[in-house]
Design an enzyme around this catalytic site. Structure first.
Site, PDB file in Angstrom:
ATOM      1  N   GLU A   7       5.714  -2.634  54.443  1.00  0.00           N
ATOM      2  CA  GLU A   7       5.088  -1.601  53.620  1.00  0.00           C
ATOM      3  C   GLU A   7       4.941  -2.022  52.161  1.00  0.00           C
ATOM      4  OE1 GLU A   7       7.270   0.498  56.988  1.00  0.00           O
ATOM      5  OE2 GLU A   7       7.770  -1.059  55.518  1.00  0.00           O
ATOM      6  N   HIS A  22      10.937 -13.821  25.747  1.00  0.00           N
ATOM      7  CA  HIS A  22      11.456 -14.781  26.717  1.00  0.00           C
ATOM      8  C   HIS A  22      10.797 -16.141  26.475  1.00  0.00           C
ATOM      9  CE1 HIS A  22      11.988 -10.797  28.490  1.00  0.00           C
ATOM     10  NE2 HIS A  22      12.964 -11.310  29.229  1.00  0.00           N
ATOM     11  N   HIS A  64      16.523 -17.703  28.148  1.00  0.00           N
ATOM     12  CA  HIS A  64      15.718 -16.869  29.043  1.00  0.00           C
ATOM     13  C   HIS A  64      15.116 -15.668  28.323  1.00  0.00           C
ATOM     14  CE1 HIS A  64      14.407 -14.539  32.512  1.00  0.00           C
ATOM     15  NE2 HIS A  64      15.007 -13.502  31.947  1.00  0.00           N
ATOM     16  N   HIS A 100      13.188  10.382  59.111  1.00  0.00           N
ATOM     17  CA  HIS A 100      11.747  10.197  59.075  1.00  0.00           C
ATOM     18  C   HIS A 100      11.009  11.407  58.488  1.00  0.00           C
ATOM     19  CE1 HIS A 100      12.640   6.724  61.435  1.00  0.00           C
ATOM     20  NE2 HIS A 100      11.377   6.472  61.731  1.00  0.00           N
TER      21      HIS A 100
END
Length: 668
Positions: free
Chosen positions: A412, A34, A265, A474
């Site tokens: 999280e 890159h 890129h 859950h």
């Protein structure tokens, strides 16, 4: 671009051009890579390293160095060129020539451990930025503990459009703004190009307004104007807020036809375009060769921080906390750190409390946190459920980083990445809690912790259908298998209070990878009765908790966590039926796999012994312990919403079900 190329060729500008040509040379030689980002951000990086970054190439692990994180890790040649040019040992021109080749230090994306100047592994976009937030937290926390005479540095990040698009950047930037991490500066490579083309194809955010809303100070500059860059970096150093500097750049700067396009890129420029870029930059030297004056200027840059490091060394030598600081930064644990925990284990063996293992975890922390000043805890808005905070453990807050607990909020993913950053920074052993099911939200950061072998401890509670009424959204069923599949990750699922303490001891002492503790919501019976030996029976990953009685072993009931108690009930019922069964507790697959074959066979049972695995999760991965003839009692799909006792009965994970299955297999 033509006007920019026509600017005077100052020494500093030619130093930036050295980064550009080294990047394009290495990518051309590797035939992959890159080149665009290093060519576009060369000016920003040159000003940062030559005027602002506190570092000394002679000691890339100097504890009080500034941290530099290349979040846009695909542009790795920017970092490798900087390390080479500033004279870091182990990053000679041979390494640049070997870019992306097996065995080199110059991997396609920066890999922690390949060279001491690489602060963190990056590549998955946004991870570096979020990791840097953890580094900045660690710096402030350690400054509060040891004083600015020993800890007084900054964290600098180069991030791209993709980093800011990734969801983790939102979580991490919000947390950084909330905490007021003024030592953190993100240099945004605002080139408006993505792989598919212009960023307008998919993104119309105003990044500056977004970060300002998070509580950051923001500024936009010309990323090719060295004095504008310097002014912005000086402004960032004065800011009491984290700073985002949007550096408007041209990707592939210097490439005659591809600059400013997605073509630069992720692919080599190609021989003709590379030749044209060298001409446009006025670079007449052959590939991988530098003029003496530019090489000398960069070498001087690498030595710029030598006096600052020497002065810091003198301060350390005089510091009252020198021994504690050096020990913490080395990762060594203090002498006698485990005595309070061992005292708790002895007490638990005597008192035999019936606790959920999440409660047992909190009891272990009550012993560990006072004994280990570097333990820095937290939770993603589940403190009262994860039980990760103990009495007197003050939280970190804006302006007060002396606390030892972080309220991460419902973030999280950022929590996991920030903990990686703390571990990488050194001086801190981070642990953080959430529900096991939400480990899915964290997996990219968990994987990087494992890849980098960082000591990070994850407290995953509510580990099965045993959480009950909250239902299948859950209730984790596949998560244990997914975590166990990850190389370098140690997963612990303790069966009772004693095993939980033992697993905490193992996690804290484990310095070459992350640990995950899977803990119950529901209470579990005390199972261990051994005392006085001082041995950590969980350290071998699995052991015989109760041997068969009255006859040679016919059945091995192999279980983890809350199902070990169930196995003990089944053992008693099988004994009454004349079937000799042993119970094996297997708190850690990884540690058990590391034992020799003879020990594993002794524990699991040899030829002719029926092996039965019992776990309230899917059975994927259990076949390695059960063999072709073994049986598994566990989950075969998602859970349901009901009290946990009814769920265990509904899904057939009971002592009675185990007994029936064993009898059926044995023809009894």
């Amino acid at each position: 671009m033509a006007a920019l190329l026509a600017r005077p060729a100052t020494t500093e500008r030619r130093m930036a051009d050295a980064i550009r040509v080294l990047a394009l040379d290495a990518v051309e030689q590797a035939k992959s890579g890159h080149p665009g980002m290093p060519m576009g951000m060369a000016d920003v990086a040159t000003v940062l390293f030559s005027r602002f970054l506190k570092f000394d190439a002679a000691d890339p692990r100097w504890p009080d160095r500034d941290r530099f994180v290349l979040s846009a890790g695909h542009g790795s040649m920017l970092l490798y060129a900087l390390l080479h040019l500033t004279g870091h040992a182990g990053m000679g021109m041979d390494q640049l020539r070997a870019f992306r080749q097996l065995g080199s230090h110059t991997a396609g994306h920066p890999e922690f451990g390949e060279h001491p100047g690489i602060e963190t592994t990056t590549g998955p976009l946004g991870q570096g930025l979020a990791t840097a937030v953890g580094m900045a937290i660690a710096e402030r926390h350690l400054a509060a503990r040891f004083g600015k005479g020993l800890v007084d540095h900054r964290t600098w990040v180069i991030a791209g459009d993709g980093c800011l698009m990734e969801g983790i950047s939102h979580e991490a930037a919000s947390l950084a703004g909330h905490l007021g991490l003024g030592r953190l500066c993100v240099l945004f490579d605002d080139n408006a190009i993505s792989i598919d083309g212009g960023t307008e194809l998919a993104c119309s955010d105003d990044a500056l307004k977004r970060f300002a809303a998070y509580g950051w100070a923001v500024r936009r500059i010309d990323g090719h104007d060295h004095e504008a860059i310097a002014a912005a970096l000086a402004w960032a150093q004065r800011s009491k807020k984290p700073t985002l500097i949007a550096c408007r750049t041209i990707i592939g700067f210097g490439a005659p036809s591809k600059a400013g396009t997605a073509a630069t890129h992720g692919s080599p420029l190609g021989p003709e375009e590379a030749k044209g870029a060298r001409a446009a930059l006025g670079w007449t030297h052959p590939p991988f060769e530098l003029p003496g004056d530019i090489a000398g200027a960069w070498a001087a840059t690498g030595k710029r921080g030598a006096e600052a490091r020497a002065a810091w060394g003198r301060r350390l030598a005089r510091a009252r906390d020198r021994a504690a600081f050096s020990r913490a930064m080395s990762g060594a644990l203090p002498e006698g750190w485990d005595k309070p925990l061992n005292d708790w284990i002895a007490r638990a063996l005597a008192e035999k409390p019936k606790l959920a293992t999440r409660q047992a975890s909190q009891k272990a922390l009550e012993a560990l946190v006072p004994a280990l000043p570097e333990l820095l805890g937290g939770s993603a808005d589940l403190t009262g459920s994860n039980l990760t905070q103990i009495k007197g453990q003050a939280p970190i807050a804006r302006g007060d980083f002396a606390g030892r607990y972080i309220h991460y909020g419902v973030r999280e993913h950022a929590m996991a990445a920030a903990m990686n950053g703390m571990a990488l920074h050194g001086g801190v052993i981070p642990y953080g809690g959430t529900f096991l099911v939400f480990s899915d939200y964290m997996r990219p950061a968990l994987r990087l912790a494992a890849l980098m072998r960082q000591r990070v401890i994850h407290v995953f509670t509510h580990d099965s259908i045993g959480l009950g009424e909250d239902g299948p959204t859950h209730q984790p069923v596949e998560h244990l298998a997914a975590l166990r599949a990850m190389p370098n990750m140690r997963v612990f699922r303790p069966a009772d209070t004693v095993e939980t303490a033992e697993c905490w001891a193992l996690a804290v002492a484990h310095t070459t990878g992350p640990s995950a503790l899977a803990l119950t919501r529901q209470g579990v019976p005390p199972l261990r009765s051994d005392g006085g030996t001082g041995a950590n029976r969980s350290a071998r990953g699995g052991y015989v908790l109760a041997e068969a009685e009255g006859a040679a072993r016919q059945v091995s009931l192999i279980a983890t966590g809350s199902e070990v108690g169930l196995a003990m009930e089944a053992r008693a019922a099988l004994k009454a039926a004349g079937i000799a069964a042993a119970v094996v507790s297997l708190p850690s697959f990884e540690l058990f796999a590391a034992q020799d074959a003879a020990y594993r066979a002794l524990v699991l049972g040899g030829a002719g012994v029926l092996r039965v695995g019992i776990e309230a999760a899917v059975g994927f991965g259990w076949e390695r312990w059960l063999g072709a003839e073994g049986m598994f009692i566990g989950m075969r799909g998602f859970g349901a919403s009901a009290p946990f006792e009814k769920l265990y009965a509904h899904f057939g994970i009971t002592a009675e079900a185990v007994v029936q299955a064993v009898k059926a297999r044995l023809g009894r």
